[in-house]
Design a protein around this motif. Structure first.
Motif, mmCIF file in Angstrom:
data_model
loop_
_atom_site.group_PDB
_atom_site.id
_atom_site.type_symbol
_atom_site.label_atom_id
_atom_site.label_comp_id
_atom_site.label_asym_id
_atom_site.label_seq_id
_atom_site.Cartn_x
_atom_site.Cartn_y
_atom_site.Cartn_z
ATOM 1 N N LEU A 1 33.343 -81.277 4.782
ATOM 2 C CA LEU A 1 32.152 -81.783 5.239
ATOM 3 C C LEU A 1 32.120 -83.410 4.825
ATOM 4 C CD1 LEU A 1 29.773 -79.053 4.129
ATOM 5 C CD2 LEU A 1 30.687 -79.638 6.259
ATOM 6 N N PRO A 2 31.336 -84.200 5.114
ATOM 7 C CA PRO A 2 31.232 -85.556 5.137
ATOM 8 C C PRO A 2 30.947 -85.827 3.539
ATOM 9 C CG PRO A 2 30.255 -85.323 7.186
ATOM 10 C CD PRO A 2 30.419 -83.967 6.531
ATOM 11 N N VAL A 3 31.684 -86.870 2.926
ATOM 12 C CA VAL A 3 31.169 -87.275 1.553
ATOM 13 C C VAL A 3 30.501 -88.529 1.439
ATOM 14 C CG1 VAL A 3 32.013 -87.398 -0.898
ATOM 15 C CG2 VAL A 3 33.129 -85.676 0.361
ATOM 16 N N GLY A 4 29.428 -88.769 1.092
ATOM 17 C CA GLY A 4 28.902 -89.974 1.202
ATOM 18 C C GLY A 4 28.695 -90.727 2.577
ATOM 19 N N PHE A 5 27.683 -90.124 3.406
ATOM 20 C CA PHE A 5 27.483 -90.412 4.520
ATOM 21 C C PHE A 5 27.377 -91.966 4.890
ATOM 22 C CE2 PHE A 5 24.491 -91.072 8.343
ATOM 23 C CZ PHE A 5 25.283 -90.252 9.242
ATOM 24 N N SER A 6 28.152 -92.486 5.890
ATOM 25 C CA SER A 6 28.036 -93.967 6.562
ATOM 26 C C SER A 6 28.639 -93.743 7.960
ATOM 27 C CB SER A 6 29.158 -94.440 5.683
ATOM 28 O OG SER A 6 29.344 -95.903 5.999
ATOM 29 N N LEU A 7 27.878 -94.979 8.372
ATOM 30 C CA LEU A 7 28.168 -95.085 9.922
ATOM 31 C C LEU A 7 28.730 -96.420 10.252
ATOM 32 C CD1 LEU A 7 24.624 -93.834 11.673
ATOM 33 C CD2 LEU A 7 27.016 -92.701 11.475
ATOM 34 N N LEU A 8 29.336 -96.816 9.144
ATOM 35 C CA LEU A 8 29.960 -98.244 9.055
ATOM 36 C C LEU A 8 31.096 -98.446 10.129
ATOM 37 C CD1 LEU A 8 29.887 -101.087 8.384
ATOM 38 C CD2 LEU A 8 31.329 -100.566 6.205
ATOM 39 N N SER A 9 31.817 -97.399 10.076
ATOM 40 C CA SER A 9 33.082 -97.207 11.199
ATOM 41 C C SER A 9 32.539 -97.167 12.645
ATOM 42 C CB SER A 9 34.028 -96.262 10.829
ATOM 43 O OG SER A 9 33.186 -94.981 11.025
ATOM 44 N N TYR A 10 31.656 -96.687 12.801
ATOM 45 C CA TYR A 10 30.861 -96.517 14.300
ATOM 46 C C TYR A 10 30.324 -97.822 14.702
ATOM 47 C CZ TYR A 10 31.897 -91.501 14.414
ATOM 48 O OH TYR A 10 32.451 -90.128 14.530
ATOM 49 N N LYS A 11 29.745 -98.344 13.448
ATOM 50 C CA LYS A 11 29.243 -99.750 13.951
ATOM 51 C C LYS A 11 30.237 -100.846 14.253
ATOM 52 C CE LYS A 11 26.484 -103.438 11.701
ATOM 53 N NZ LYS A 11 25.622 -103.787 10.488
ATOM 54 N N LEU A 12 31.416 -100.701 13.496
ATOM 55 C CA LEU A 12 32.364 -101.749 13.787
ATOM 56 C C LEU A 12 33.049 -101.179 15.259
ATOM 57 C CD1 LEU A 12 34.351 -101.789 10.442
ATOM 58 C CD2 LEU A 12 32.758 -103.894 11.514
ATOM 59 N N VAL A 13 33.090 -100.102 15.594
ATOM 60 C CA VAL A 13 33.759 -99.718 16.661
ATOM 61 C C VAL A 13 33.095 -100.202 18.019
ATOM 62 C CG1 VAL A 13 34.291 -97.787 18.331
ATOM 63 C CG2 VAL A 13 35.159 -97.738 15.981
ATOM 64 N N PHE A 14 31.757 -99.856 17.910
ATOM 65 C CA PHE A 14 30.898 -100.276 19.077
ATOM 66 C C PHE A 14 30.520 -101.745 19.210
ATOM 67 C CE2 PHE A 14 29.737 -95.631 18.860
ATOM 68 C CZ PHE A 14 30.270 -95.467 19.990
ATOM 69 N N SER A 15 30.639 -102.519 18.022
ATOM 70 C CA SER A 15 30.572 -103.776 18.057
ATOM 71 C C SER A 15 32.041 -104.756 18.504
ATOM 72 C CB SER A 15 30.192 -104.478 16.624
ATOM 73 O OG SER A 15 31.304 -104.274 15.697
ATOM 74 N N ASN A 16 32.953 -103.826 18.836
ATOM 75 C CA ASN A 16 34.226 -104.550 19.310
ATOM 76 C C ASN A 16 34.220 -104.567 20.712
ATOM 77 O OD1 ASN A 16 36.741 -105.253 19.666
ATOM 78 N ND2 ASN A 16 37.692 -103.467 18.759
ATOM 79 N N PRO A 17 34.371 -106.014 21.263
ATOM 80 C CA PRO A 17 34.206 -106.200 22.628
ATOM 81 C C PRO A 17 35.512 -105.301 23.636
ATOM 82 C CG PRO A 17 34.960 -108.160 21.799
ATOM 83 C CD PRO A 17 34.190 -106.981 20.513
ATOM 84 N N ASP A 18 36.682 -105.288 22.785
ATOM 85 C CA ASP A 18 37.563 -104.335 23.255
ATOM 86 C C ASP A 18 37.278 -103.150 23.491
ATOM 87 O OD1 ASP A 18 38.931 -107.038 23.281
ATOM 88 O OD2 ASP A 18 39.973 -106.505 21.456
ATOM 89 N N VAL A 19 36.823 -102.488 22.764
ATOM 90 C CA VAL A 19 36.366 -101.157 22.786
ATOM 91 C C VAL A 19 35.295 -100.864 23.883
ATOM 92 C CG1 VAL A 19 35.491 -99.078 21.717
ATOM 93 C CG2 VAL A 19 37.077 -100.677 20.477
ATOM 94 N N LEU A 20 34.555 -101.630 23.975
ATOM 95 C CA LEU A 20 33.414 -101.582 24.979
ATOM 96 C C LEU A 20 33.951 -101.947 26.539
ATOM 97 C CD1 LEU A 20 30.582 -103.356 23.186
ATOM 98 C CD2 LEU A 20 30.881 -100.865 23.413
ATOM 99 N N ARG A 21 35.037 -102.697 26.627
ATOM 100 C CA ARG A 21 35.729 -102.863 27.694
ATOM 101 C C ARG A 21 36.520 -101.763 28.199
ATOM 102 N NH1 ARG A 21 37.337 -107.550 26.830
ATOM 103 N NH2 ARG A 21 39.397 -106.782 26.059
ATOM 104 N N SER A 22 37.261 -101.325 27.191
ATOM 105 C CA SER A 22 38.389 -100.205 27.511
ATOM 106 C C SER A 22 37.353 -98.867 27.776
ATOM 107 C CB SER A 22 38.952 -99.834 26.368
ATOM 108 O OG SER A 22 39.848 -101.072 25.883
ATOM 109 N N PHE A 23 36.307 -98.651 27.113
ATOM 110 C CA PHE A 23 35.347 -97.612 27.512
ATOM 111 C C PHE A 23 34.693 -97.519 28.823
ATOM 112 C CE2 PHE A 23 31.531 -95.025 27.558
ATOM 113 C CZ PHE A 23 31.925 -93.767 26.710
ATOM 114 N N TYR A 24 34.307 -98.850 29.302
ATOM 115 C CA TYR A 24 33.974 -99.017 30.601
ATOM 116 C C TYR A 24 35.060 -98.926 31.683
ATOM 117 C CZ TYR A 24 32.753 -101.381 34.904
ATOM 118 O OH TYR A 24 32.459 -101.755 36.451
#
Length: 299
Positions: free
Chosen positions: A59-82
């Motif tokens: 199970l998660p230890v110390g809940f954090s969404l920082l990694s997802y924030k960095l992923v979705f703020s990356n324009p390369d990821v968003l372009r590749s996802f599109y």
């Protein structure tokens, strides 16, 4: 399968033992399948300190969404996802349309040279021209380094075409004959009768093609040189295998924090790549079993 208490008592000793072994094997398969998925999810949702110190076991230890924030703020990821979404939606739509348009005529006994056509299609399942002729063909067609190089070459799967053909062969001939007596031509029969009653197999074909396009990366490696056209799987490959995550961590200046976040970014990217295609299964599940079974039985 759920067995009532009365039926369980009616089972012999050997049947009970066999059933117990089957249940244990199913439970083991569920654990082996779910644990990696749960572990990756927990790693992507845990804190940086917990991930770096390897405290996450299930199970998660110390809940954090920082990694997802960095992923979705990356324009390369968003372009590749599109790009991946475009390849999946457009490619699956064209593939399903081409497959059912090819399978229905082949299922009709009145089609001239039906057996030679089927023989040619079956041969393609066992023999191919090879990678170099395939590359030269795509290049000569002017598809190299375009989106259509990912969509058009794998447009129709011979296996899926045969499954659809077998499904259409089980259509009630009386319905088609009645429509012809009423003055309907083959085109109207296909649109008004065949398509509505073929939703199970269409849903199965859409799922097969969508999964194939979503997970595809080899065609992009061969036919695409422009990184702006790369699908999400190529970005995932560069991040995990080649350890190239500089674009995702471009906003992080602290080197120690950057090193801690490098691993968690990979787990978050795996989840972003996997979850969308998993959400399709619940919607197609009611058609899936029926469509596969009907298309796999030959009369």
């Amino acid at each position: 399968m759920i067995i009532s208490q009365g039926k369980w008592r009616q089972q012999s000793g050997g049947d009970k033992l066999l059933l117990f072994i089957v249940y244990m094997m199913m439970a083991l398969a569920v654990v082996v399948t779910l644990y990696p998925f749960i572990y990756v999810t927990s790693m992507s949702l845990s804190s940086l300190e917990a991930v770096a110190s390897q405290k996450v076991k299930l199970l998660p230890v110390g809940f954090s969404l920082l990694s997802y924030k960095l992923v979705f703020s990356n324009p390369d990821v968003l372009r590749s996802f599109y790009n991946t979404l475009w390849y999946t939606v457009v490619g699956s739509s064209l593939s399903v349309a081409a497959t059912i348009l090819g399978a229905y005529p082949l299922s009709r006994k009145e089609l001239i040279w039906r057996k030679p056509f089927m023989l040619i299609i079956i041969i393609t399942m066992y023999f191919g021209g090879g990678l170099i002729p395939h590359f030269l063909l795509v290049k000569n067609l002017g598809l190299l380094d375009t989106r259509w190089a990912i969509v058009l070459p794998p447009l129709v799967s011979a296996f899926n075409l045969i499954v659809c053909k077998t499904f259409f062969q089980q259509t009630n001939e009386n319905v088609i004959e009645s429509a012809k007596i009423d003055g309907c031509n083959d085109f109207v029969i296909f649109l008004r009768i065949i398509i509505p009653i073929s939703m199970p197999i269409i849903a199965v074909m859409a799922l097969f093609y969508a999964v194939g396009h979503w997970n595809s990366y080899f065609s992009a490696l061969i036919f695409l040189r422009d990184s702006k056209l790369y699908p999400l799987q190529i970005y995932l490959l560069n991040t995990i295998v080649q350890n190239n995550d500089s674009s995702a961590l471009a906003t992080v200046e602290n080197m120690a924090e950057r090193a801690m976040m490098s691993m968690q970014i990979k787990y978050a990217l795996i989840m972003v790549t996997t979850l969308p295609i998993l959400f399709i299964y619940p919607f197609a599940q009611k058609y899936f079993v029926k469509g596969v079974m009907l298309g796999s039985v030959k009369e």
